[in-house]
Design a protein around this motif. Structure first.
Motif, short mmCIF file in Angstrom:
data_model
loop_
_atom_site.label_atom_id
_atom_site.label_comp_id
_atom_site.label_asym_id
_atom_site.label_seq_id
_atom_site.Cartn_x
_atom_site.Cartn_y
_atom_site.Cartn_z
N VAL A 224 1.92 -8.65 0.99
CA VAL A 224 2.37 -7.31 1.36
C VAL A 224 2.92 -6.58 0.15
N ALA A 225 3.77 -7.28 -0.61
CA ALA A 225 4.40 -6.64 -1.75
C ALA A 225 3.35 -6.21 -2.77
N LEU A 226 2.39 -7.08 -3.04
CA LEU A 226 1.37 -6.76 -4.03
C LEU A 226 0.43 -5.66 -3.54
N LEU A 227 0.06 -5.74 -2.25
CA LEU A 227 -0.84 -4.73 -1.70
C LEU A 227 -0.19 -3.35 -1.73
N ASN A 228 1.10 -3.33 -1.47
CA ASN A 228 1.82 -2.06 -1.52
C ASN A 228 1.66 -1.40 -2.88
N VAL A 229 1.80 -2.23 -3.91
CA VAL A 229 1.69 -1.70 -5.26
C VAL A 229 0.25 -1.28 -5.52
N GLN A 230 -0.68 -2.15 -5.11
CA GLN A 230 -2.09 -1.89 -5.35
C GLN A 230 -2.56 -0.61 -4.67
N GLN A 231 -2.11 -0.43 -3.41
CA GLN A 231 -2.57 0.73 -2.66
C GLN A 231 -1.73 1.97 -2.94
N GLU A 232 -0.81 1.86 -3.91
CA GLU A 232 0.04 2.97 -4.30
C GLU A 232 0.71 3.61 -3.09
N GLN A 233 1.34 2.76 -2.30
CA GLN A 233 2.08 3.26 -1.15
C GLN A 233 3.35 3.94 -1.62
#
Lengths: 194, 232, 360, 527
Positions: free
Chosen positions: B158-167
């Motif tokens: 979740v933490a990495l995806l947040n960064v990746q998806q520029e949330q």
């Protein structure tokens, strides 16, 4: 070089903050004693028989809670107690060391008793009454059948008798169908597998 | 107090975007985006997407280890769910903050994983102490799986995806929470199923994990029905 | 031994699993008959293949697990085969039907311990596995015979055994046909595709040549057994009358779909189809009366059944309206199957003498 | 569907309340038209020391004693108990254990009375014909003294229910003439043949508990009994508050809780008694027995028994003395060979199946059935897996979920079963009756209840043992501390030269020896 310093410093600061937060939390959520011992003790049959290798039920509970003793040492408790302890401790159940014997009851043959009070002192639950130089008697409702009074008796006047079966305490057995037995075994096996 | 708590995010999403600081805080680089966003619908869609459509366990196949490990009893599963919910939500927000205000300014993006793991580990320690204090039985029941939340790939995911998806800050918090709710939902459902399987005459070969995995596979198939429900 | 130690009651009403399963098979006869009328030999071949494979697989599993093969006589395997056949498109090739039946019996049922222990509806789980694995075949609907949809004429004669057998065993290639040559869209699939192009529902249906009467009678594209609402309703009412199922699941399921569809249709008729369309389309009635009511994989308590039905309804309608798949009924039932143990636990009826539910 | 229609009708006030669930078994009321016959006195009567729910009685007579009919031969010990009386005059020949109609096949101490054939009665209990001016407590004592217990099969001591409690005033007395068990017809016959006496008994009950209204409940498959009761009621002028209700036949209508709900629309709260909601229900037979005890001064020494069953040539309703061997009753009705025949004590839905007919008629013997094996078919087919059809939940009159409960009992999850209200189960058998998989659900519940009761007994015993052990440990600690204190005191105050000091040291070694026992024990158990 600078970026390396940044990295080290930021990590260090961050770790420090986390450490402080955790230290405060440790203070906040500090627990006195081990609540597990009480819970385990409540599961044990309290015969105080010492068959587990500990001088009573509470010491065994303490040993189990600290992980020092296995869950399968309580002989009178049988499978049910073992499973409950294993469940509470969240560990794999183990096979029992010995089959629990049928519930017994101590009985003093009064005409042979010399009134030495040794059995009274040995009884862990004060289930034998009597005074020096008087016949002793076992209070049947209090006796846990732990056997501890048999050894000290100098004249061997204590017998361990089978507990009488009462019609009020009779209960239906598992239905005698194949499926019932299967389901039952499955449960036990499953418990065995964790 | 509650009213303020409830109003704050809305204010951030709506009026707040006018202010430069709030916009930066919310990670909205282009303020025009904020004008077109419809906050409530978006919140609902993010939640729906992360809970059902992109369920972490059944469609992204993250966090399988605790999913199988803590699902043998419903009570344990519920306890685990709450622990994961706490860790995931907080971890995704804190890691977003760290990413935005520490790692990016200092150009330390390559330390992402270490930092995030540190955050998660600290949070797990915290929840472990809390559970040990409040419910020793649950503590025993969760056993090794409680500290193992640290290495739960769903949390780091979740933490990495947040960064990746520029949330943004808000959406990443929502995303973390939604993912945790999705995890909790399938974990509890699965625990219910496993309690039933436990008393079934399953063929010897398939007892335990094999059938649990097959069941999880079937659940995953069923969850495929949700695909396309929210285009995200 | 057992004679003495058996508790009361010493009388029995005479119900048996066999009779219950047989009742359901009987209730499916109208739907199966209608499928034969609509899809000719294709339906016959499909039903026979599925039922035979299911029975054989069941027999092998029972043998392998050391259980009496006579358990086969409880009719449950035959029923699963029939269910599966009725949810498959008529153009399903033989090996897919066989694969599906094997999946249904092995993965859906026997691995969980056989009859009574399966968590998911076996036929539906096999159907979903097939749908995910072979999406093209599973959404290829051939036109039923006697359908009167505008200018489209059936390409092949389904009442001709040789044609059907060739199609079934050798595939459309053997008839020098492409899959798309014999296929047409189902109403649900059609409006879904049109909706993505922004065509209003009513216009799309007009273009399709949709009529409520045809949909009710079954003259539309769809799985073999699901098209005819009439035949399914006759079977459903038979089940209700024979007390094989209770009203809770079908009623709450269908009413939920109707309410949701009605509400949204009233809000925006261009985007959302009418309740009647939803009622007759796809596998709603089949699922509501036969699949969702499968006793093993549905809740036991009346209130639990209502909750189950409502859940199925909401998911069905949501997937149909917003989801990636045109039909959501089978996913809905499978998803709600997952929740059955929890529903059973939390929606127990109030026990006599207790104030609240679940109070102990 | 019918359930919904019924509920709707209830809401609209078109129908009386009605309990949920239930089944319609084939009633087989073979003896509905057979008048009650008085049975001859058996040569030897066997009277178990407990024929009621509660504590066991202890014999008042010794072997060789001569007794009269109605003489008290066993005294009740404790509150929840009623005495036992001699059913006929004769001599006590032995007092030993004898089988009772109990599923375990176990026995209880019983008094054997050899009949002298004279059947002389003990006249010491005088009739109270002026009961209307008698204090209810005195009548209550009469009920207790005469050994009255619920003759519907539960045998709960009757006097306990017949009480005026200011906190729970009884408003309604229900006379339970439902008799919903198949085969049984003794209450039916009693209502036909003894309507006046039963009504008088009901009047006595209403006087005792101070109730104004009463309901006589009869199922519609015995309309003639209802008519008979109505006729008798019309003939009396002092019972205006009493009505006869004819209810549709449905099993288990006669179960106390279900009947109360059907008639009053109120539920007996879990763990409470009907008196807590102001209702008292009595069985027909018990009411008749109360009449006999009050108006005739006759203790409970006989009861009506339906001897029936599909394997019996001559089914009948018999008036039997308690303690009569059942074998002789079957012989009287033309059955001697018991091979291939199952004996059921009570009705087929709730009665006990017994190995052989070697047990006496007791207060709970409502019926004695000789069933052929075909009729007991349920027990002979194999238990199949549960397909969760839910028929059991539908049939359950108290809305349990029997199939889940059975699963839990089968896999020893008793605590969970208790959470699912296992203990509320009335064991009516409706669930097993409808189960298409032939699962012996009630048997599982009985097993679960038994195991749970055993666990709870063990737990409470363990708790008590722990307390005792802790007290003992504390005492030993205290004694040790006291001893140590005394020792140090001795050292402080005395120089080691006087005789006193010598005595002290003696005592010290002695007590030290005692402590040594405990110590050695501790080390022993550590080994």
């Amino acid at each position: 070089m600078i970026s390396l310093l940044y990295a080290l410093a930021s990590l260090g600061v961050f770790a420090l903050v986390a450490g402080i937060v955790l230290a405060i939390a440790q203070k906040l959520f500090h627990i006195e004693g081990d609540p597990m011992v009480e819970k385990l003790d409540a599961l044990l049959p309290q015969t105080q028989c010492g068959q587990c290798g500990y001088p009573g039920c509470k010491p065994y509970a303490t040993a189990v809670a600290s992980g020092e003793a296995d869950v399968n040492h309580c002989v009178p408790g049988g499978e049910r107690t073992m499973l409950q302890i294993a469940d509470l401790m969240g560990v794999e159940p183990k096979d029992l060391e010995a089959e629990p014997a049928a519930p017994m009851l101590a009985f003093v043959r009064e005409d042979e008793c010399i009134g030495c009070t040794l059995c009274i002192k040995a009884c862990p639950v004060d289930a034998i009454v009597g005074a020096p130089k008087q016949y002793h008697t076992v209070i049947a409702d209090h006796c846990t059948g732990c056997n501890l009074c048999v050894e000290p008796c100098p004249v061997d006047c204590i017998d361990m008798l089978m507990k009488p079966e009462l019609i009020e305490h009779w209960s239906w057995p598992l239905p005698d169908t194949k499926r019932a037995q299967l389901g039952h075994e499955r449960r036990e096996q499953h418990a065995g597998h964790g | 107090m509650h009213a303020v708590c409830a109003a704050l995010p809305l204010w951030c999403c709506g009026y707040g975007f006018k202010h430069e600081k709030v916009r930066v805080f919310c990670g909205v680089r282009d303020w025009r985006v904020a004008l077109y966003s419809r906050p409530m619908t978006e919140i609902a869609l993010i939640l729906l997407s992360s809970v059902l459509v992109n369920n972490f366990v059944l469609t992204k196949f993250l966090g399988i280890c605790p999913f199988l490990g803590t699902s043998s009893k419903v009570e344990t599963a519920v306890g685990m769910s709450f622990a994961v919910m706490f860790v995931m939500t907080v971890a995704s927000t804190v890691s977003w903050l760290v990413q935005q205000y520490v790692l990016i300014p200092l150009e330390l993006e390559y330390l992402q994983t270490i930092f995030f793991i540190l955050i998660i580990a600290a949070l797990v320690q915290l929840i472990e102490m809390m559970i040990h204090k409040t419910s020793p039985v649950l503590y025993q029941g969760l056993g090794i799986f409680l500290p193992l939340i640290t290495t739960n790939c769903a949390v780091l995911g979740v933490a990495l995806l947040n960064v990746q998806q520029e949330q943004t800050f808000l959406t990443s918090a929502l995303y973390g929470f939604g993912a945790a709710v999705g995890f909790a939902l399938v974990l509890i459902l699965f625990a219910g199923l496993r309690e039933r399987i436990e008393v079934s005459p399953v063929p010897e070969l398939f007892k335990g994990s094999p059938l649990a995995l097959i069941t999880a596979g079937m659940m995953s198939l069923a969850f495929m029905g949700f695909s396309g429900l929210v285009k995200f | 031994m057992s004679l003495i130690m058996l508790s009361s009651p010493h009388a029995h009403g005479g119900d048996s699993i066999r009779m219950i399963m047989l009742t359901v098979i009987l209730a499916l006869v109208p739907a199966a008959g209608m499928s034969v009328y609509l899809f000719g030999w294709m339906a016959v071949l499909l039903i026979v293949t599925c039922m035979l494979t299911a029975l054989m697989t069941e027999a092998i599993c029972l043998k392998w697990m050391g259980r009496p093969v006579s358990t086969l006589l409880d009719n449950s395997a035959a029923l699963t085969g029939l269910f599966l056949a009725l949810t498959l498109p008529a153009a399903t090739p033989w090996w897919m039907a066989v694969l599906g039946s094997v999946f249904a019996i092995v993965l859906g049922k026997q691995l969980y311990g056989g009859l009574g222990y399966n968590i998911f509806n076996p036929a539906l789980s096999a159907r979903v596995i097939l749908l995910i694995s072979f999406p093209l075949n599973m959404t290829t609907w051939i036109m039923p015979m006697s359908a009167s949809m505008g200018s489209i004429e059936p390409v092949i004669n389904l009442y001709d055994f040789t044609t059907c057998a060739t199609l079934f065993f050798a595939g459309p290639g053997a008839l020098q046909l492409g899959l798309d040559a014999i296929s047409m869209a189902s109403p649900l699939g059609y409006i879904k595709t049109e909706a993505t192009l922004g065509v209003p529902v009513a216009e799309a249906l007009d273009a399709y040549g949709y009529s409520y009467l045809d949909a009710f009678l079954g003259f539309e594209a769809g799985s073999t057994g699901e098209t005819s609402a009439l035949a399914l309703l006759i079977g459903g009412i038979f089940l209700l009358a024979r007390h094989s199922i209770t009203w809770h699941i079908p009623f709450s399921y269908i009413v939920t779909v109707l309410l949701l569809a009605g509400l949204f249709n009233a809000l925006n008729p261009d985007q959302f189809a009418t309740p009647m369309f939803h009622l007759f389309a796809g596998g709603l009635i089949l699922c509501a009366f036969f699949m969702a009511t499968d006793p093993v994989s549905s809740p036991v308590t009346p209130l639990g059944q209502v909750v189950f039905g409502v859940g199925c309804g909401v998911i069905t309608w949501s997937i149909r309206t917003w989801g990636g798949y045109p039909e959501g009924a089978m996913f809905a039932v499978l998803l709600m199957n997952c929740a059955v143990p929890l529903i059973d636990h939390y929606f127990r009826p109030r026990v006599y003498g207790h104030k609240r539910r679940n109070e102990s | 569907m019918p359930a919904m229609v019924r509920k709707l009708a209830q809401r609209l006030g078109m129908l009386q309340h009605s309990f949920v669930g239930g089944v319609h078994p084939n009633m087989h009321k073979l003896t509905a038209d057979v008048a009650i016959e008085e049975c001859d006195i058996a040569p030897v009567h066997v009277l178990p020391m407990k024929q009621h729910i509660g504590e066991i009685c202890s014999p008042l007579v010794a072997v060789g004693d001569l007794v009269l009919r109605g003489q008290k031969i066993a005294r009740s010990e404790g509150y929840l108990s009623v005495p036992v009386h001699a059913p006929t005059s004769g001599r006590v020949v032995k007092i030993e254990e004898h089988t009772i109609p109990h599923p375990s096949g176990m026995g209880l101490p019983s008094i054997f009375i050899e009949s002298d054939g004279d059947d002389k009665s003990d006249e010491s209990i005088a009739p109270i014909s002026d009961w209307i001016n008698t204090d209810p407590t005195q009548l209550r004592e009469r009920a207790r003294k005469c050994g009255l217990a619920g003759l519907g099969g539960a045998v709960f001591p009757t006097f306990i229910k017949l009480v005026q409690d200011k906190r729970f005033p009884i408003e309604t007395v229900i006379l339970n003439g439902i008799e919903c068990e198949p085969y049984l017809t003794n209450d039916h016959r009693l209502m036909l043949e003894h309507a006046e006496e039963i009504l008088e008994g009901m009047a006595i009950i209403m006087h005792m508990v101070g109730a104004d209204s009463g309901i006589i409940a009869v199922e519609d498959n015995k309309q003639n009994a209802a008519d008979s009761m109505q006729q008798a009621l019309d003939a009396r002028s002092d019972m205006d508050g009493v009505v006869v209700h004819v209810l549709p036949t449905r099993y288990p209508q006669g179960s106390e809780k279900q009947l109360i709900y059907t008639l009053t629309g109120r539920e007996v709260p879990a763990g409470k008694l009907p008196m807590h909601i102001g209702v008292l229900s009595q069985n027909i037979g018990t009411t008749k027995a109360l009449f006999d005890a009050v108006m005739l001064g006759k203790p409970l020494t006989e009861r009506t028994v339906t001897v029936s069953g599909d394997a019996l040539a001559k089914p009948s309703n018999l008036l039997v003395r308690l303690g009569t061997p059942v074998r002789s009753l079957f012989a009287r009705q033309g059955l001697d060979d018991f091979s291939g025949i199952q004996i059921v004590h009570g009705g087929p839905m709730m009665g006990e199946r017994l190995k052989n007919p070697d047990f006496p008629v007791v207060k709970s013997s409502t019926g004695l059935l000789a069933m052929s094996l075909q009729a007991m078919k349920a027990a002979h087919t194999v238990e199949q897996p549960c397909i969760r059809c839910g028929h059991c939940s539908e049939a359950c009159p108290i809305s349990l979920v029997p199939n889940l409960l059975a699963d839990q009992c089968r896999s020893d999850q008793f605590e969970k079963a208790a959470q699912y209200d296992l203990f509320d189960c009335i064991e009516c058998g409706a669930c097993s009756y409808v189960c298409p998989s032939n699962i012996p659900l009630v048997h599982y519940f009985r097993y679960g209840k038994g195991q749970l009761a055993l666990q709870r007994r063990e737990d409470s015993f363990a708790e008590a043992s722990r307390k005792r052990s802790e007290t003992r440990d504390a005492r030993i600690e205290r004694e040790k501390a006291e001893k140590a204190a005394r020792r140090s005191q001795v050292r402080k105050t005395h120089a080691p030269k006087t005789d006193e000091a010598k005595a002290e040291t003696d005592a010290e070694t002695k007590t030290g020896g005692e402590a040594g026992v405990a110590d050695s024990k501790a080390t022993e158990s550590k080994d």
